[in-house]
Design a protein around this motif. Structure first.
Motif, short mmCIF file in Angstrom:
data_model
loop_
_atom_site.label_atom_id
_atom_site.label_comp_id
_atom_site.label_asym_id
_atom_site.label_seq_id
_atom_site.Cartn_x
_atom_site.Cartn_y
_atom_site.Cartn_z
N ILE A 1 38.36 114.70 29.50
CA ILE A 1 39.78 114.58 29.16
C ILE A 1 40.56 115.82 29.60
O ILE A 1 41.70 116.02 29.18
N GLY A 2 39.94 116.63 30.46
CA GLY A 2 40.68 117.72 31.09
C GLY A 2 40.55 119.08 30.45
O GLY A 2 41.26 120.02 30.85
N ALA A 3 39.65 119.24 29.47
CA ALA A 3 39.46 120.55 28.86
C ALA A 3 38.79 121.50 29.86
O ALA A 3 38.18 121.08 30.85
N GLY A 4 38.91 122.80 29.59
CA GLY A 4 38.23 123.78 30.41
C GLY A 4 39.07 124.44 31.47
O GLY A 4 38.54 125.17 32.32
N TYR B 1 44.43 108.74 25.86
CA TYR B 1 44.42 108.89 24.40
C TYR B 1 43.86 110.26 24.01
O TYR B 1 44.45 110.98 23.19
N GLY B 2 42.73 110.64 24.59
CA GLY B 2 42.13 111.93 24.28
C GLY B 2 42.95 113.09 24.78
O GLY B 2 43.13 114.11 24.08
N MET B 3 43.48 112.98 26.00
CA MET B 3 44.31 114.04 26.55
C MET B 3 45.53 114.29 25.67
O MET B 3 45.94 115.44 25.45
N THR B 4 46.10 113.21 25.16
CA THR B 4 47.29 113.33 24.32
C THR B 4 46.97 114.00 23.00
O THR B 4 47.70 114.89 22.54
N LEU B 5 45.87 113.59 22.36
CA LEU B 5 45.52 114.22 21.08
C LEU B 5 45.24 115.70 21.28
O LEU B 5 45.64 116.53 20.45
N LYS B 6 44.56 116.06 22.34
CA LYS B 6 44.29 117.47 22.60
C LYS B 6 45.59 118.25 22.73
O LYS B 6 45.72 119.37 22.20
#
Length: 297
Positions: free
Chosen positions: A32-35, A227-232
């Motif tokens: 989801i784009g972390a890091g 969905y995950g990117m948005t919550l992060k």
């Protein structure tokens, strides 16, 4: 008829054991784009095992999402073509923070089947608990084109938006006024390929020929990746990076995202909640997520 609503609703729930570990959590976060940046202390909370905490949306893929959306589509009374399937909405309720590693029991069933005339909507509920009690409940609203028209329950009222609809309750009014925070998040060209390693193998997100059969010019990003990117983004900017503050998270998938695009995420604070709207920058702010609410402490 490919969907037999009565048979689907009467089917015995499917129960199975799921497990996950820190590697699964790290892979999901990277998907989801972390890091980025890799050495940023705030990002290391998502990528480094010694500092790891779990973004609650990981619950949608824990144990490869078992019983899983694709598996649920093969339950009694359900036989559909994956090329006609779109994810319409998602609701996640957290009963406790998601642990970095665990083993739990997942119980999945079809909670509702709605006849929208030209389409059917399936509500797939998965309840997950470990030896200490309930962990989370996932409701996935699945939109199946061309499978309605049998005269069944139409379900909650919905409004069309782009090519998708959902059954996630009555749509709320969009937020008004200037957002409290706006951020932009790029979607990498290979992001769908990485995200699918967390368990969603639908070829719609990887195979160009399959995507064309489904009516898209090229593979699209998983709705649950957006969905995950948005919550992060919400956790990192308005919740002080504290994943344990999230109590529930719901959205309606209002449009598609292509890898390589940029998400514009607008956030409005409300009492105990954050309202969110997400759009695709390169397509004149075309809506991507709507009726989106993160409830928190």
């Amino acid at each position: 008829m490919p969907i037999d609503a009565a048979k689907a609703l009467a089917a015995e729930p499917r129960t199975g054991e799921i497990s996950w570990n820190s590697k699964d959590v790290q892979l999901y976060h990277l998907g989801i784009g972390a890091g980025l940046p890799a050495t940023d202390p705030d990002e290391l909370r998502y990528t480094l095992e010694s500092r790891l905490h779990v973004l609650p949306s990981f619950a949608t893929v824990a144990g490869s999402g078992s019983p899983g959306v694709i598996k649920s589509l093969s339950m009694p009374g359900i036989e559909v073509d994956l090329a006609r399937v779109l994810h319409g909405g998602q609701t996640l309720t957290l009963h406790r923070p998601v642990p970095v590693a665990g083993t739990a029991t997942a119980t999945g069933r079809i909670a509702a089947v709605y006849d929208k005339g030209t389409a059917a909507i399936l509500v797939m509920r998965t309840e997950v608990a470990d030896t200490d009690g309930p962990l989370w409940t996932n409701d996935a609203q699945i939109f199946v084109r061309g499978e309605g028209g049998w005269g069944g329950d139409r379900g909650p009222s919905t409004r069309p938006d782009s090519r998708l609809r959902s059954s996630g309750g009555t749509p709320t009014q969009p937020p008004t006024g200037d957002p409290d925070k706006t951020v932009e998040r790029p979607v990498r060209e290979d992001q769908a390929l990485l995200y699918r390693l967390s368990g969603d193998w639908n070829p719609l997100h990887a195979d160009p020929e399959f995507a064309k059969l489904a009516g898209f010019e090229r593979p699209i990003l998983h709705g649950l990746c957006t969905y995950g990117m948005t919550l992060k983004a919400v956790v990192d900017t308005l919740l002080g990076g504290d994943v344990t503050r999230v109590r529930s998270y719901r959205t309606r998938f209002a449009g598609i995202v292509y890898p390589g695009e940029t998400l514009r995420i607008r956030m409005w604070r409300q009492n105990g909640a954050v309202r969110v709207a997400v759009s695709a920058v390169e397509r004149d702010d075309a809506p991507v997520l709507a009726d989106t609410v993160v409830e928190h402490t």
